[in-house]
Design a protein around this motif. Structure first.
Motif, PDB file in Angstrom:
ATOM      1  N   LEU A 157       0.832  -1.201   0.000  1.00  0.00           N
ATOM      2  CA  LEU A 157       0.000   0.000   0.000  1.00  0.00           C
ATOM      3  C   LEU A 157       0.868   1.253   0.000  1.00  0.00           C
ATOM      4  O   LEU A 157       0.639   2.180  -0.787  1.00  0.00           O
ATOM      5  CB  LEU A 157      -0.941  -0.017   1.213  1.00  0.00           C
ATOM      6  N   ASP A 158       1.874   1.291   0.858  1.00  0.00           N
ATOM      7  CA  ASP A 158       2.781   2.444   0.901  1.00  0.00           C
ATOM      8  C   ASP A 158       3.483   2.632  -0.439  1.00  0.00           C
ATOM      9  O   ASP A 158       3.612   3.755  -0.938  1.00  0.00           O
ATOM     10  CB  ASP A 158       3.824   2.270   2.003  1.00  0.00           C
ATOM     11  N   GLN A 159       3.950   1.536  -1.043  1.00  0.00           N
ATOM     12  CA  GLN A 159       4.645   1.613  -2.321  1.00  0.00           C
ATOM     13  C   GLN A 159       3.712   2.114  -3.425  1.00  0.00           C
ATOM     14  O   GLN A 159       4.075   2.988  -4.216  1.00  0.00           O
ATOM     15  CB  GLN A 159       5.219   0.243  -2.691  1.00  0.00           C
ATOM     16  N   LEU A 160       2.500   1.551  -3.470  1.00  0.00           N
ATOM     17  CA  LEU A 160       1.546   1.946  -4.505  1.00  0.00           C
ATOM     18  C   LEU A 160       1.166   3.414  -4.372  1.00  0.00           C
ATOM     19  O   LEU A 160       1.150   4.157  -5.358  1.00  0.00           O
ATOM     20  CB  LEU A 160       0.296   1.061  -4.451  1.00  0.00           C
ATOM     21  N   VAL A 161       0.881   3.857  -3.164  1.00  0.00           N
ATOM     22  CA  VAL A 161       0.511   5.262  -2.960  1.00  0.00           C
ATOM     23  C   VAL A 161       1.684   6.172  -3.324  1.00  0.00           C
ATOM     24  O   VAL A 161       1.478   7.220  -3.950  1.00  0.00           O
ATOM     25  CB  VAL A 161       0.008   5.501  -1.519  1.00  0.00           C
ATOM     26  N   SER A 162       2.912   5.779  -3.004  1.00  0.00           N
ATOM     27  CA  SER A 162       4.076   6.582  -3.396  1.00  0.00           C
ATOM     28  C   SER A 162       4.127   6.752  -4.907  1.00  0.00           C
ATOM     29  O   SER A 162       4.429   7.838  -5.409  1.00  0.00           O
ATOM     30  CB  SER A 162       5.373   5.936  -2.902  1.00  0.00           C
ATOM     31  N   TYR A 163       3.820   5.694  -5.636  1.00  0.00           N
ATOM     32  CA  TYR A 163       3.780   5.778  -7.099  1.00  0.00           C
ATOM     33  C   TYR A 163       2.643   6.685  -7.559  1.00  0.00           C
ATOM     34  O   TYR A 163       2.845   7.578  -8.382  1.00  0.00           O
ATOM     35  CB  TYR A 163       3.638   4.381  -7.700  1.00  0.00           C
ATOM     36  N   LEU A 164       1.456   6.483  -7.026  1.00  0.00           N
ATOM     37  CA  LEU A 164       0.308   7.288  -7.443  1.00  0.00           C
ATOM     38  C   LEU A 164       0.532   8.767  -7.192  1.00  0.00           C
ATOM     39  O   LEU A 164       0.085   9.613  -7.971  1.00  0.00           O
ATOM     40  CB  LEU A 164      -0.968   6.803  -6.744  1.00  0.00           C
ATOM     41  N   LEU A 165       1.239   9.103  -6.124  1.00  0.00           N
ATOM     42  CA  LEU A 165       1.513  10.506  -5.801  1.00  0.00           C
ATOM     43  C   LEU A 165       2.393  11.193  -6.847  1.00  0.00           C
ATOM     44  O   LEU A 165       2.422  12.416  -6.922  1.00  0.00           O
ATOM     45  CB  LEU A 165       2.173  10.623  -4.420  1.00  0.00           C
ATOM     46  N   THR A 166       3.079  10.407  -7.675  1.00  0.00           N
ATOM     47  CA  THR A 166       3.910  11.017  -8.736  1.00  0.00           C
ATOM     48  C   THR A 166       3.118  11.345  -9.985  1.00  0.00           C
ATOM     49  O   THR A 166       3.654  11.991 -10.892  1.00  0.00           O
ATOM     50  CB  THR A 166       5.094  10.079  -9.125  1.00  0.00           C
ATOM     51  N   LEU A 167       1.881  10.902 -10.064  1.00  0.00           N
ATOM     52  CA  LEU A 167       1.078  11.099 -11.278  1.00  0.00           C
ATOM     53  C   LEU A 167       0.414  12.478 -11.230  1.00  0.00           C
ATOM     54  O   LEU A 167      -0.683  12.650 -10.767  1.00  0.00           O
ATOM     55  CB  LEU A 167       0.035   9.981 -11.396  1.00  0.00           C
ATOM     56  N   LYS A 168       1.169  13.479 -11.712  1.00  0.00           N
ATOM     57  CA  LYS A 168       0.728  14.878 -11.596  1.00  0.00           C
ATOM     58  C   LYS A 168       0.312  15.456 -12.915  1.00  0.00           C
ATOM     59  O   LYS A 168       0.773  15.253 -13.932  1.00  0.00           O
ATOM     60  CB  LYS A 168       1.821  15.728 -10.988  1.00  0.00           C
TER      61      LYS A 168
END
Length: 168
Positions: A157-168
């Motif tokens: 979950l932490d890894q996935l959210v870290s990735y999603l946060l880069t989608l700007k």
């Protein structure tokens, strides 16, 4: 005309949605701002929380925004583990991220996820904490959501959210 909670009818009136019928409308706002509205046709359990936003920019600002929206999703090597989680689960079956093999058609396009103000059709603000809660258990934020709980570990979950946060 000022942006208000009933702003969308002020922009274009109301158009009924009828199954198997394509409707077209033209919106030509005269004032910069954010116009808010609600879904006016019963669409399911969370109908009352289906928010609509029309954001009106100056022409130059709009051209810049439109060009940014044409860019592919982020490829930040620091979040490779989260990208791997996204592509090894069924996320890519529902969601699209341009420039990747994710070409889902059922869920929202996530290419510029973090440029949005809200998640889940307006059910929650788009913050890192709410994004994590949404991915962890969509039903807790929006009962009746079609997005499943992926049963991710805390690390995934932490890894996935870290990735999603880069989608700007």
């Amino acid at each position: 005309m000022s942006p208000t909670a009933s702003g969308l009818p002020q922009l274009a009136g109301k158009t009924d949605l009828i199954p198997n019928r394509v409707n077209k409308m033209w919106i030509e706002p005269k004032q910069v701002g954010t116009y808010l509205g609600n879904c006016a046709e019963y669409c399911g359990t969370q109908h009352a929380r289906m928010l609509l936003r029309v954001i009106v920019h100056e022409p130059d600002d709009f051209a810049r925004w439109a060009a940014e929206q044409q860019q592919n999703g982020a490829e930040d090597p620091q979040v490779k583990a989260g990208r791997d989680v996204f592509f090894s689960t069924s996320c890519l079956n529902c969601h699209t991220i341009s420039g990747t093999s994710a070409r889902g058609r059922f869920g929202p396009d996530l290419t510029h996820l973090m440029s949005r103000d809200t998640l889940a059709s307006g059910a929650a603000p788009n913050t890192p904490e709410k994004l994590r809660a949404w991915v962890r258990d969509p039903q807790a934020i929006k009962d009746g959501s079609l997005m499943p709980n992926m049963q991710l570990t805390e690390q995934e979950l932490d890894q996935l959210v870290s990735y999603l946060l880069t989608l700007k």
